[in-house]
Scaffold this active site. Structure first.
Site, PDB file in Angstrom:
ATOM      1  N   CYS A   1      31.321  35.046  28.807  1.00  0.00           N
ATOM      2  CA  CYS A   1      32.622  35.802  28.279  1.00  0.00           C
ATOM      3  C   CYS A   1      32.733  33.962  28.207  1.00  0.00           C
ATOM      4  CB  CYS A   1      33.112  34.938  29.986  1.00  0.00           C
ATOM      5  SG  CYS A   1      34.622  34.760  30.237  1.00  0.00           S
TER       6      CYS A   1
ATOM      7  N   HIS B   1      40.094  38.965  35.281  1.00  0.00           N
ATOM      8  CA  HIS B   1      40.585  37.366  34.662  1.00  0.00           C
ATOM      9  C   HIS B   1      41.714  36.759  35.687  1.00  0.00           C
ATOM     10  CE1 HIS B   1      38.135  35.159  32.679  1.00  0.00           C
ATOM     11  NE2 HIS B   1      37.115  36.398  31.777  1.00  0.00           N
TER      12      HIS B   1
ATOM     13  N   HIS C   1      36.252  43.931  32.746  1.00  0.00           N
ATOM     14  CA  HIS C   1      35.940  42.448  32.639  1.00  0.00           C
ATOM     15  C   HIS C   1      37.524  41.835  32.216  1.00  0.00           C
ATOM     16  CE1 HIS C   1      34.099  38.273  31.395  1.00  0.00           C
ATOM     17  NE2 HIS C   1      34.621  38.356  30.511  1.00  0.00           N
ATOM     18  N   GLU C   2      38.466  41.619  31.822  1.00  0.00           N
ATOM     19  CA  GLU C   2      39.234  42.016  31.317  1.00  0.00           C
ATOM     20  C   GLU C   2      40.217  41.386  32.494  1.00  0.00           C
ATOM     21  OE1 GLU C   2      39.327  38.908  29.062  1.00  0.00           O
ATOM     22  OE2 GLU C   2      37.519  39.701  28.054  1.00  0.00           O
TER      23      GLU C   2
END
Length: 167
Positions: free
Chosen positions: A97, A143, A139-140
Site C-alpha cells: 500500500c 480504506h 483493499h481500496e
C-alpha cells in the site's frame, strides 16, 4: 488537476470512516481528478482511495490493467460509494500500500466479488471481479472504512514483511 501527497500511516485520517457521496460537487470532481492523477503518476500504483489524499469521501480509483499478470479486468475505473454485495471463495494475497510504503503482508480476501457502485455521473453500476481485481477493490474499499491491510494481516509475527529496496 494535481498529483497529491499520499498520506502514510499513522496519519489519523487513514483510520476514519468516509462519508457517502450524494452529489457531484466541485470538490468531489476535483477529488476524482486528483485520485486519477496521483494513481497515474506512479508505474506501480493500481488503486487509491480518497482518504489516502486526505479526502473523506467514499471514492476509489482502480486500474488493474497496470498489473501485467492480471488479464481479466475492467480497466481504469472510478467507484463512488462502492459496496460488496456478494463474495465467494478465499485466497491469500501479498498486499502492499502507498500508505504503508515500507511493508507488505499476507491477507485473506474473497476470490470473487460482486460490487455495486456509482460512476462519476452517479449512475448505479455493478461488476463482478475476480482474483487480483477483486483483491484490489476490497483493499481500496477497506480504506473507506478506516481499515488498512495491516489490520487484516493473517499473523503479524509471520506474515508482515519489510519491503525490499532496490538500488
Amino acid at each position: 488537476m494535481a498529483i497529491r501527497e499520499v498520506l502514510t500511516y499513522p496519519n489519523p485520517i487513514l483510520k476514519k470512516i468516509s462519508e457517502e457521496v450524494s452529489e457531484i460537487t466541485a470538490d468531489v470532481k476535483e477529488t476524482i481528478t486528483d485520485l486519477m492523477d496521483t494513481m497515474d503518476s506512479t508505474s506501480h500504483s493500481v488503486g487509491i482511495a480518497a482518504p489516502q489524499i486526505g479526502k473523506l469521501y467514499r471514492i476509489i480509483a482502480i486500474d488493474a490493467s497496470k498489473n501485467k499478470k492480471c488479464t481479466n479486468h475492467h480497466g481504469k475505473m472510478i467507484m463512488i460509494n462502492p459496496e460488496i454485495l456478494k463474495w465467494e471463495g478465499m485466497l491469500q494475497f501479498r498486499e502492499g500500500c502507498m500508505s504503508l510504503p515500507d511493508y507488505t503482508g499476507n491477507v485473506n480476501r474473497a476470490r470473487k466479488i460482486l460490487v455495486q457502485f456509482q460512476d462519476e455521473n452517479l449512475n448505479t453500476r455493478a461488476i463482478e471481479a475476480e482474483e487480483f481485481e477483486a483483491v484490489l477493490i476490497q483493499h481500496e474499499i477497506d480504506h473507506l472504512d478506516g481499515v488498512l491491510f495491516i489490520d487484516r494481516i493473517i499473523s503479524k509475527r509471520t506474515d508482515l514483511f519489510r519491503r525490499k529496496k532496490y538500488k
